[in-house]
Design a protein around this motif. Structure first.
Motif, PDB file in Angstrom:
ATOM      1  N   LEU A  32      11.197  16.700   7.440  1.00  0.00           N
ATOM      2  CA  LEU A  32      10.436  16.135   6.402  1.00  0.00           C
ATOM      3  C   LEU A  32       8.751  15.667   8.015  1.00  0.00           C
ATOM      4  CD1 LEU A  32       9.585  14.635   4.306  1.00  0.00           C
ATOM      5  CD2 LEU A  32      10.430  12.611   5.397  1.00  0.00           C
ATOM      6  N   ARG A  33       9.101  15.990   9.659  1.00  0.00           N
ATOM      7  CA  ARG A  33       8.410  15.946  10.270  1.00  0.00           C
ATOM      8  C   ARG A  33       7.783  17.154  10.546  1.00  0.00           C
ATOM      9  NH1 ARG A  33      10.825  14.275  16.285  1.00  0.00           N
ATOM     10  NH2 ARG A  33       9.211  16.129  16.992  1.00  0.00           N
ATOM     11  N   TYR A  34       7.969  18.257  10.184  1.00  0.00           N
ATOM     12  CA  TYR A  34       7.419  19.051  10.823  1.00  0.00           C
ATOM     13  C   TYR A  34       5.861  19.364   9.232  1.00  0.00           C
ATOM     14  CZ  TYR A  34       5.849  23.775  10.758  1.00  0.00           C
ATOM     15  OH  TYR A  34       5.898  25.678  10.715  1.00  0.00           O
ATOM     16  N   ILE A  35       6.548  19.255   8.080  1.00  0.00           N
ATOM     17  CA  ILE A  35       5.597  18.131   7.025  1.00  0.00           C
ATOM     18  C   ILE A  35       4.557  17.648   7.460  1.00  0.00           C
ATOM     19  CG2 ILE A  35       5.297  18.540   4.380  1.00  0.00           C
ATOM     20  CD1 ILE A  35       8.288  19.510   4.160  1.00  0.00           C
ATOM     21  N   LEU A  36       4.940  17.114   7.700  1.00  0.00           N
ATOM     22  CA  LEU A  36       4.185  15.813   8.287  1.00  0.00           C
ATOM     23  C   LEU A  36       2.735  16.324   8.918  1.00  0.00           C
ATOM     24  CD1 LEU A  36       6.479  12.225   8.214  1.00  0.00           C
ATOM     25  CD2 LEU A  36       4.251  12.691   6.568  1.00  0.00           C
ATOM     26  N   ARG A  37       3.843  16.966   9.990  1.00  0.00           N
ATOM     27  CA  ARG A  37       2.903  17.909  10.783  1.00  0.00           C
ATOM     28  C   ARG A  37       2.233  18.546  10.593  1.00  0.00           C
ATOM     29  NH1 ARG A  37       6.185  19.376  15.786  1.00  0.00           N
ATOM     30  NH2 ARG A  37       5.610  21.106  15.300  1.00  0.00           N
ATOM     31  N   ARG A  38       2.829  19.387   9.497  1.00  0.00           N
ATOM     32  CA  ARG A  38       1.672  20.424   9.165  1.00  0.00           C
ATOM     33  C   ARG A  38       0.067  19.473   8.437  1.00  0.00           C
ATOM     34  NH1 ARG A  38      -0.794  24.204   8.381  1.00  0.00           N
ATOM     35  NH2 ARG A  38      -0.027  25.643   6.805  1.00  0.00           N
ATOM     36  N   LEU A  39       1.191  18.443   7.634  1.00  0.00           N
ATOM     37  CA  LEU A  39      -0.292  18.012   6.970  1.00  0.00           C
ATOM     38  C   LEU A  39      -1.323  17.229   7.488  1.00  0.00           C
ATOM     39  CD1 LEU A  39       2.139  15.547   3.728  1.00  0.00           C
ATOM     40  CD2 LEU A  39       0.417  17.770   3.662  1.00  0.00           C
ATOM     41  N   ALA A  40      -1.080  16.947   8.885  1.00  0.00           N
ATOM     42  CA  ALA A  40      -1.646  15.996   9.197  1.00  0.00           C
ATOM     43  C   ALA A  40      -3.202  17.098   9.393  1.00  0.00           C
ATOM     44  CB  ALA A  40      -1.874  15.672  10.585  1.00  0.00           C
ATOM     45  N   PHE A  41      -3.255  18.296   9.559  1.00  0.00           N
ATOM     46  CA  PHE A  41      -3.973  18.664  10.092  1.00  0.00           C
ATOM     47  C   PHE A  41      -5.324  19.761   8.885  1.00  0.00           C
ATOM     48  CE2 PHE A  41      -1.998  20.120  14.154  1.00  0.00           C
ATOM     49  CZ  PHE A  41      -2.545  20.801  14.939  1.00  0.00           C
ATOM     50  N   LEU A  42      -4.750  19.369   7.545  1.00  0.00           N
ATOM     51  CA  LEU A  42      -5.127  19.430   5.959  1.00  0.00           C
ATOM     52  C   LEU A  42      -6.565  19.027   5.903  1.00  0.00           C
ATOM     53  CD1 LEU A  42      -4.135  21.445   3.606  1.00  0.00           C
ATOM     54  CD2 LEU A  42      -3.307  19.512   2.640  1.00  0.00           C
ATOM     55  N   PRO A  43      -6.852  17.247   6.721  1.00  0.00           N
ATOM     56  CA  PRO A  43      -7.654  17.015   6.123  1.00  0.00           C
ATOM     57  C   PRO A  43      -8.894  17.296   7.615  1.00  0.00           C
ATOM     58  CG  PRO A  43      -5.913  15.027   6.483  1.00  0.00           C
ATOM     59  CD  PRO A  43      -5.653  16.562   6.613  1.00  0.00           C
ATOM     60  N   LEU A  44      -8.894  18.176   8.457  1.00  0.00           N
ATOM     61  CA  LEU A  44      -9.264  18.697   9.415  1.00  0.00           C
ATOM     62  C   LEU A  44     -10.048  20.192   8.950  1.00  0.00           C
ATOM     63  CD1 LEU A  44     -10.292  18.280  12.340  1.00  0.00           C
ATOM     64  CD2 LEU A  44      -8.693  20.215  13.200  1.00  0.00           C
ATOM     65  N   THR A  45      -9.422  20.735   8.247  1.00  0.00           N
ATOM     66  CA  THR A  45     -10.065  22.264   7.724  1.00  0.00           C
ATOM     67  C   THR A  45     -10.660  21.798   6.464  1.00  0.00           C
ATOM     68  OG1 THR A  45      -7.022  22.497   8.268  1.00  0.00           O
ATOM     69  CG2 THR A  45      -9.046  24.190   6.479  1.00  0.00           C
ATOM     70  N   LEU A  46     -10.050  20.938   5.941  1.00  0.00           N
ATOM     71  CA  LEU A  46     -10.908  20.466   4.541  1.00  0.00           C
ATOM     72  C   LEU A  46     -12.064  19.677   4.700  1.00  0.00           C
ATOM     73  CD1 LEU A  46      -8.197  18.736   1.978  1.00  0.00           C
ATOM     74  CD2 LEU A  46      -9.287  21.211   2.573  1.00  0.00           C
ATOM     75  N   LEU A  47     -12.241  18.635   5.426  1.00  0.00           N
ATOM     76  CA  LEU A  47     -13.568  18.416   6.633  1.00  0.00           C
ATOM     77  C   LEU A  47     -14.353  19.526   6.677  1.00  0.00           C
ATOM     78  CD1 LEU A  47     -14.573  15.649   7.288  1.00  0.00           C
ATOM     79  CD2 LEU A  47     -14.327  15.839   9.535  1.00  0.00           C
TER      80      LEU A  47
END
Lengths: 295, 306
Positions: free
Chosen positions: B3-18
């Motif tokens: 779960l922590r790994y998924i959350l950490r990867r999800l945190a990068f998502l907004p950056l890419t989308l920005l």
């Protein structure tokens, strides 16, 4: 590494030689590329017709394979009665020019960025490489479509757009190599002697990276040519009536039923050149890095 | 842990989308004033003003970007200029067709590509390998749109077996799916071949063979499970190629998906729809990559530990 640990007890089967060796690939690929480049250079001498000369009396005539064809038009004519062979030969000029220039531009941007990121490390590396990662996640053709839509399609814009859309391919390769080269004694020595960054890059890093760069660049020329034709096909390349392979193919697409030869010969030209460049690139890769022959 | 790994990867998502949002915004504002291009010659000053206000073009550029970002958070790209309804709805309505095409093509490419790659690796440098590998390299040189035309020429115009375009029935899907799959297929063949050949030199494979396991058994129990991961990570990279290829394939076959909508909207200068479509494609790629990463981690415990 593993080979050292395992004693070679079982007698190795006789090494089978690949049917297409690197020499074969380089010769065939290089020949195709050379012929295409020569055709492009000497286009005015080779073409029997002006590629833009219209003759509505002979529009959409088939070529040598049919007796309904118009005399002198070896590969037939298009919707305006223009000679298809002449247009294809002139089209190779634009395709090769755009492909090679775009490759040079992206190689320049990408390898500069990669060397700097690898040599400097730290903050600089993070900015450059994360930016490369982000652009990797964005399909290059989408970026190219948006930029051509914004700037308008002409040869210069196309080169810039394609060059920018693929710099990160080089950046990633060069970055990895530079980072490992940085720890090699000769680079450390040069740095300790007081060599400036630019000197170290130019004199010590670049010659080591060059073989890989040549391989990547060759294979990228093929990608660039495909990309250019794809953009032209979508109507976002160099606008017609310019004779580019993508334009000819797009025109052929609308007349697929009555004049299939237009699309077919344009497609054949593209696949022949791109295949030749790919062969050359694969041959060069095997030549410089025999470990990767399996690929 | 997972779960922590998924959350950490999800945190990068907004950056890419920005970054995607910024790129889309900058590029589209460079295109000049959409008002001039969209309204015809007989426009009235009132129309011009109404459209300018609707697109917030009267505000300074940074303010426009902030408004764009704010609306983005609400999933609001504005009203489409060519269709009635919001741009997000217009794009979403066509997402199903794109997913159908891309999904079928990806399945086809993975299935055939991996099979072909295994065959090539097992019979390395034999005739089968030479033939399949050569076709794969030729396939990489093939412009997908020309392949699409050839398929139309043969199966639709000459043999009249399949329709040239259309949407809805399974037979409409055949040619577009084959075309799109062919863009990815050669890459999957070559990457599977390489991955397996690399594994064949590994110690555990040599050990397996020397303790008397047959070639086939070593292949199934030792090589293939380890080859899944490199192929999966390659699949992640190829999602971008898949979406880019779907733009071209949809254009050839008039497939009513997001790609064709995007190209059409660019020519019509329908800025909200272009923004929404680009954003949709980029988000799909980002999410697909995330899925692949998580899958890899579930399959290979070594990645979890690092």
């Amino acid at each position: 590494m593993t080979a050292i640990a395992i004693p070679q007890k079982t007698p190795q089967k006789k090494k089978r030689r690949a049917l297409f060796g690197k020499r074969f690939k380089m010769t065939v690929g290089g020949t195709i590329l050379a012929v295409a480049v020569l055709c492009a250079i000497f286009a005015p001498l080779l073409t029997p017709w002006d590629p833009d000369q219209q003759d509505l009396l002979v529009r959409l005539k088939p070529g040598f394979w049919s007796d309904k064809g118009a005399p002198g038009h070896f590969l037939g004519t298009d919707n305006y009665g223009r000679d298809l062979l002449s247009r294809l030969i002139y089209g190779s000029r634009l395709s090769i020019m755009v492909g090679v220039s775009a490759m040079l531009l992206s190689a320049l941007i990408g390898s500069t960025a990669g060397v700097i990121a690898g040599l400097k490390g730290g903050w600089t590396e993070q900015v450059i490489m994360r930016f490369a990662d982000a652009q990797m996640a964005f399909p290059d053709i989408l970026l190219a479509i948006l930029m051509v839509a914004a700037l308008g399609g002409n040869a210069t814009n196309l080169i810039i757009v394609l060059g920018i859309s693929r710099w990160m391919v080089y950046a990633r390769v060069v970055f990895g190599l530079t980072r490992s080269l940085k720890q090699r004694p000769f680079v450390e020595a040069a740095t300790l002697y007081g060599g400036k960054d630019f000197y170290v890059m130019w004199r010590h890093i670049l010659p080591q990276v060059a073989p890989v760069l040549i391989v990547v660049a060759t294979l990228q020329v093929a990608q660039m040519i495909l990309q250019e034709t794809a953009l032209s096909f979508l109507g976002l390349g160099i606008p017609p009536p310019a004779a580019t392979w993508g334009n000819i193919l797009a025109e052929g697409n609308t007349r697929l039923f009555i004049a299939p030869w237009i699309a077919n010969f344009a497609g054949l030209s593209i696949i022949a050149l791109v295949w030749g460049v790919n062969m050359l690139g694969n041959g060069l890769r095997e030549h410089y890095d025999p470990k990767m022959v399996g690929r | 842990m997972i779960l922590r790994y998924i959350l950490r990867r999800l945190a990068f998502l907004p950056l890419t989308l920005l970054l995607v949002a910024l790129a889309t915004f900058v590029v589209l504002r460079l295109t000049g004033n959409p008002v001039d291009i969209f309204l015809d010659i007989n426009r009235t000053p009132e129309q011009v003003e109404a459209l300018t206000q609707r697109l917030h073009l009267d505000l300074p550029i940074p303010a426009q970007f902030l408004i764009f970002l704010r609306d983005l958070l609400h999933g609001d790209f504005g009203e489409s200029l060519q269709f009635s309804g919001s741009a997000a709805t217009v794009v979403w309505d066509r997402a199903g067709a794109t997913f159908q095409l891309a999904g079928t093509a990806l399945g086809l490419a993975v299935l055939l590509g991996v099979t072909g790659g295994i065959v090539c690796a097992v019979w390395r440098d034999r005739l089968v390998d030479t033939i399949i590998s050569s076709i794969a390299v030729a396939g990489q040189s093939m412009p997908s749109f020309w392949l699409g035309m050839l398929l139309i020429e043969f199966f639709a115009l000459q043999m009249r077996w399949l329709p040239t375009s259309g949407y809805g029935e399974p037979r409409h899907l055949v040619l577009p799916a084959i075309t799109l799959a062919t863009i990815l297929l050669p890459n999957f063949v070559l990457i599977t071949r390489t991955s397996i050949l690399e594994l064949m030199g590994e110690q555990f494979v040599v050990t397996g063979r020397s303790k008397g396991l047959s070639r086939g058994r070593v292949l199934i129990t030792h090589i293939l499970p380890n080859a899944i991961n490199p192929v999966l990570s390659f699949l992640g990279i190829q999602i971008g190629t898949l979406m880019a290829g779907s733009i071209i394939t949809e254009t050839i076959y008039a497939w009513p998906g997001v790609g064709r909508l995007l190209i059409g909207s660019i020519f019509k200068r329908d800025v909200p729809v272009v923004e929404a479509a680009v954003f949709f494609i980029a988000t799909t790629i980002a999410l697909a990559n995330l899925t692949v990463d998580v899958l890899q981690m579930l399959i290979d415990p070594r990645i979890r530990r690092s």
